[in-house]
Motif scaffolding. Structure first.
Motif, short mmCIF file in Angstrom:
data_model
loop_
_atom_site.label_atom_id
_atom_site.label_comp_id
_atom_site.label_asym_id
_atom_site.label_seq_id
_atom_site.Cartn_x
_atom_site.Cartn_y
_atom_site.Cartn_z
N LEU A 315 0.80 -1.22 0.00
CA LEU A 315 0.00 0.00 0.00
C LEU A 315 0.83 1.27 0.00
O LEU A 315 0.29 2.37 -0.12
CB LEU A 315 -0.93 0.02 1.22
CG LEU A 315 -2.27 -0.69 1.10
CD1 LEU A 315 -3.09 -0.47 2.35
CD2 LEU A 315 -3.05 -0.20 -0.12
N ARG A 316 2.14 1.14 0.12
CA ARG A 316 2.96 2.34 0.26
C ARG A 316 2.97 3.20 -1.00
O ARG A 316 3.33 4.37 -0.95
CB ARG A 316 4.40 1.94 0.65
CG ARG A 316 4.46 1.34 2.04
CD ARG A 316 5.88 0.97 2.45
NE ARG A 316 5.89 0.42 3.80
CZ ARG A 316 6.99 0.01 4.43
NH1 ARG A 316 8.16 0.10 3.82
NH2 ARG A 316 6.92 -0.47 5.65
N ARG A 317 2.57 2.65 -2.10
CA ARG A 317 2.53 3.47 -3.31
C ARG A 317 1.38 4.48 -3.27
O ARG A 317 1.33 5.42 -4.06
CB ARG A 317 2.43 2.58 -4.55
CG ARG A 317 1.05 2.08 -4.92
CD ARG A 317 1.11 1.16 -6.12
NE ARG A 317 -0.16 1.14 -6.84
CZ ARG A 317 -0.46 0.24 -7.76
NH1 ARG A 317 0.42 -0.73 -8.05
NH2 ARG A 317 -1.61 0.29 -8.39
N ALA A 318 0.45 4.28 -2.32
CA ALA A 318 -0.64 5.24 -2.15
C ALA A 318 -0.24 6.44 -1.30
O ALA A 318 -0.98 7.42 -1.23
CB ALA A 318 -1.86 4.55 -1.53
N VAL A 319 0.91 6.36 -0.64
CA VAL A 319 1.41 7.48 0.17
C VAL A 319 2.21 8.38 -0.75
O VAL A 319 3.37 8.10 -1.09
CB VAL A 319 2.26 6.98 1.35
CG1 VAL A 319 2.75 8.17 2.19
CG2 VAL A 319 1.47 6.00 2.20
N VAL A 320 1.60 9.48 -1.19
CA VAL A 320 2.16 10.32 -2.24
C VAL A 320 2.25 11.77 -1.74
O VAL A 320 1.28 12.31 -1.20
CB VAL A 320 1.28 10.27 -3.51
CG1 VAL A 320 1.93 11.08 -4.63
CG2 VAL A 320 1.07 8.83 -3.97
N ALA A 321 3.41 12.38 -1.93
CA ALA A 321 3.60 13.77 -1.52
C ALA A 321 2.75 14.70 -2.38
O ALA A 321 2.43 14.39 -3.54
CB ALA A 321 5.07 14.15 -1.64
N ASP A 322 2.39 15.85 -1.84
CA ASP A 322 1.67 16.86 -2.60
C ASP A 322 2.56 17.41 -3.71
O ASP A 322 3.79 17.35 -3.62
CB ASP A 322 1.25 18.02 -1.69
CG ASP A 322 0.21 17.60 -0.66
OD1 ASP A 322 -0.42 16.55 -0.85
OD2 ASP A 322 0.04 18.35 0.33
N PRO A 323 1.99 17.95 -4.78
CA PRO A 323 2.80 18.55 -5.84
C PRO A 323 3.73 19.62 -5.27
O PRO A 323 3.32 20.49 -4.49
CB PRO A 323 1.75 19.17 -6.77
CG PRO A 323 0.52 18.34 -6.55
CD PRO A 323 0.53 17.99 -5.10
N GLY A 324 5.01 19.55 -5.65
CA GLY A 324 6.00 20.49 -5.16
C GLY A 324 6.56 20.14 -3.80
O GLY A 324 7.42 20.85 -3.27
N TRP A 325 6.08 19.06 -3.23
CA TRP A 325 6.54 18.61 -1.92
C TRP A 325 7.23 17.25 -2.05
O TRP A 325 7.10 16.58 -3.07
CB TRP A 325 5.37 18.49 -0.94
CG TRP A 325 4.80 19.82 -0.51
CD1 TRP A 325 4.30 20.80 -1.32
CD2 TRP A 325 4.68 20.30 0.83
NE1 TRP A 325 3.88 21.88 -0.57
CE2 TRP A 325 4.09 21.60 0.76
CE3 TRP A 325 4.99 19.78 2.07
CZ2 TRP A 325 3.83 22.35 1.89
CZ3 TRP A 325 4.71 20.53 3.20
CH2 TRP A 325 4.15 21.81 3.11
N SER A 326 7.95 16.86 -1.00
CA SER A 326 8.64 15.57 -0.96
C SER A 326 8.39 14.89 0.37
O SER A 326 7.99 15.53 1.35
CB SER A 326 10.15 15.75 -1.16
OG SER A 326 10.45 16.27 -2.43
N LEU A 327 8.63 13.59 0.37
CA LEU A 327 8.62 12.81 1.61
C LEU A 327 10.07 12.50 1.98
O LEU A 327 10.80 11.92 1.17
CB LEU A 327 7.84 11.51 1.43
CG LEU A 327 6.37 11.62 1.04
CD1 LEU A 327 5.80 10.23 0.73
CD2 LEU A 327 5.56 12.29 2.13
N VAL A 328 10.47 12.90 3.15
CA VAL A 328 11.78 12.51 3.67
C VAL A 328 11.54 11.33 4.61
O VAL A 328 10.95 11.47 5.68
CB VAL A 328 12.46 13.66 4.42
CG1 VAL A 328 13.79 13.20 5.01
CG2 VAL A 328 12.68 14.85 3.49
#
Length: 562
Positions: A315-328
């Motif tokens: 399911l981790r592919r459903a955790v998506v950063a907002d446009p212009g943002w990133s996940l650290v």
């Protein structure tokens, strides 16, 4: 400076300024708008707020756009102090603590189901069914806690870290983990077929169910959701088995086995994280679970809804950063073995733990030992995990002997914890988090056991109970200290992210964190994570050479981090 908070009926409350030891430094003052008063004083003085429960009050502040830097959570601190005294499970509310101070009957804690329903949209009825706090009780209980904490080495840091964790938990629930409902639905459709009408199996599960029945013959109908029917079908096929667990099924040679294993995996996904879960827990592009700080006796968190600590890898592919943002995404590498190294102070083990890959650094001690075909690094890992979790069968016995010979202090540390548990004593984490005492039934059972008797006898049962508690306390000292370290990391990272303004901590799971950040700040966030990990190391272990490396990935979606 500290400020005590008593939540009143409606929107009001009472505030009182306190000295660090908890003694009143000014008269109590009633405020008609508690949220506005807290906001104003936070901006002016940023005190450490002393309130009964972060979980109850802080969401109300967050909804109003108010965040605070520090707090002292009286319920969490009371729970830690009760645990330290071997009184786990006693009521921890301010009213209960006040009653104990006065020698009066202790009222039970309110259960979550007894709490009022979610307030209305405009908040006019916020808290109207909650009994008002008593500022006198809040001040007295806090002062008593401060006196108790002052006499316990490391406990002030533990109480502060636990309280900081409560702020983080509330903020993560408020901000939410970025979650794409579209990606989630597409994944479910890909694996299970289109969303079925209510109560029906998805197409893929129904297809597997039909093929499972067919594999047992035309006259047999097997419901794959019924373990009893599965056991009966295998017995009729001449393959009696004790359970339908996956490791048991894998030993069988039957055409239904691979179908059952696939059905189990997909059914688990559909039940735990299917469309119903998506409808319930994801809204506005965010997954907002309900975290329970210290929900496990070792200090690890739990959840009271949403299952945030068990997000399947698929399911981790459903955790998506907002446009212009990133996940650290950052997680601590080999955390618990490194904690053991720092706790034990074993010189040879500590030197090895100063390297990036601890298992590789220890591997020279295991070269050529054992005949299980494992690499030296794998042997080092197995030996360490066996020492911490109480393994002692097969090749692990030989590897433990090597560990004991090469790293006697590290081995001795967990062995001492195991012996303490077996004798019914309490063990503690680095900062003082304490394991529960054994039950009266355990003491009665083990008082007659000598630990060297046939397994089926009463004494054999006692011996198993002794070993079981020893395994628990052996791991507790390591796992609870790892929880201490993780809380210190969270508190330090939260403070550093506040300086950066926009990044938000959105996920925490034992030794892993995710920060949602504007893409241009991802490098600063990664640096903050590393600095926080090092600060946590120094806070708990001083100048130990043991390192706690963080594996960091900057990604657009969680699935790409590993």
């Amino acid at each position: 400076m500290r400020t005590a908070v008593a939540v009143g009926p409606g929107t009001g409350g009472v505030l009182r300024t306190l000295a660090e030891d908890g003694t009143p430094a000014a008269p109590a003052r009633a405020v008609p708008d508690l949220v506005a008063a807290i906001d104003g004083q936070e901006r002016a003085d940023a005190p450490r707020w002393v309130w009964p429960s972060t979980a109850r009050l802080y969401p109300r502040l967050l909804d109003a756009g108010v965040r605070v830097a520090r707090c002292h959570d009286l319920e969490l601190a009371e729970n830690l102090l009760l645990g330290h005294a071997g009184r786990h499970g006693e009521p921890r509310s301010v009213r209960a603590a006040w009653a104990r101070l006065r020698g009066e009957p202790v009222p039970p804690d309110r259960q979550p189901r007894d709490r009022p329903a979610q307030p209305s949209l405009f908040g006019d009825d916020a808290g109207q069914d909650e009994p008002a706090d008593d500022i006198e009780q809040v001040v007295a209980v806090h002062a008593a806690q401060q006196r108790a904490i002052a006499g316990l080495d490391g406990f002030a840091l533990l109480a502060a870290a636990e309280s900081a964790g409560a702020l983080v938990a509330a903020e993560m629930g408020h901000d939410g983990l970025p979650w794409s409902a579209e990606e989630h639905d597409a994944l479910l459709t890909e694996l299970l077929g289109p969303r079925p009408p209510g109560g029906l199996r998805p197409r893929r599960l129904q297809d597997l169910a039909d093929r499972i029945s067919a594999a047992f013959g035309p006259r047999v109908h097997v419901n794959p959701d019924s373990p009893a029917q599965i056991l009966k079908a295998f017995a009729a096929a001449g393959l009696p088995i004790p359970s339908t667990r996956a490791h048991v099924l894998k030993r069988l040679d039957h055409p239904a086995v691979p179908l059952l294993l696939e059905y189990k995996e997909l059914s688990r996904l559909h039940t735990a994280h299917g469309w119903t879960w998506l409808d319930t827990w994801v809204s506005g592009g965010r997954f907002r679970p309900e975290y329970v700080v210290g929900g496990v006796v070792s200090g690890r968190w739990a959840t009271s809804g949403g299952g945030a600590l068990q997000i399947p890898r698929v399911l981790r592919r459903a955790v998506v950063a907002d446009p212009g943002w990133s996940l650290v995404v950052a997680d601590a590498a080999q955390l618990e073995p490194r904690v053991l190294a720092a706790l034990a102070g074993d010189r040879a083990f500590t030197e090895a733990a100063a390297h990036g890959d601890l298992y590789a650094a220890l591997s020279d001690a295991f070269t050529g030992d054992g005949d299980g075909g494992l690499t030296a690094r794998a042997k080092a890992k197995l030996a360490l995990l066996s020492a911490m979790y109480g393994g002692g069968t097969g090749e692990a016995v030989q590897l433990l002997a090597v560990l004991k010979n090469r790293f006697p202090d590290a081995f001795g540390y967990v062995e001492a914890a195991a012996r303490a548990g077996e004798s019914g004593r309490l063990v503690r984490s680095r900062l003082g988090r304490t394991c529960p005492p054994p039950s009266a039934g355990w003491r009665e059972l083990t008082s007659a056991g000598d630990g060297d008797t046939p397994p089926g006898s009463q004494q054999g049962t006692a011996a198993r109970a002794l070993r079981s508690r020893g395994r628990f306390t052996r791991n507790f000292v390591v796992q609870a200290t790892a929880a201490d370290w993780a809380l210190a990391l969270l508190g330090s990272l939260r403070r550093r992210l506040t300086v950066l303004t926009f990044p938000r901590l959105v996920f925490f799971q034992h030794d892993e964190v995710i920060v949602h950040t504007p893409a241009e700040l991802a490098g600063d966030v990664a640096a903050a994570v590393l600095a926080a990990a090092d600060e946590a190391r120094r806070l708990l272990f001083g100048d130990t050479p043991v390192v706690f490396p963080m594996e960091i990935a900057v990604v657009d979606r969680y699935a790409d981090a590993k």
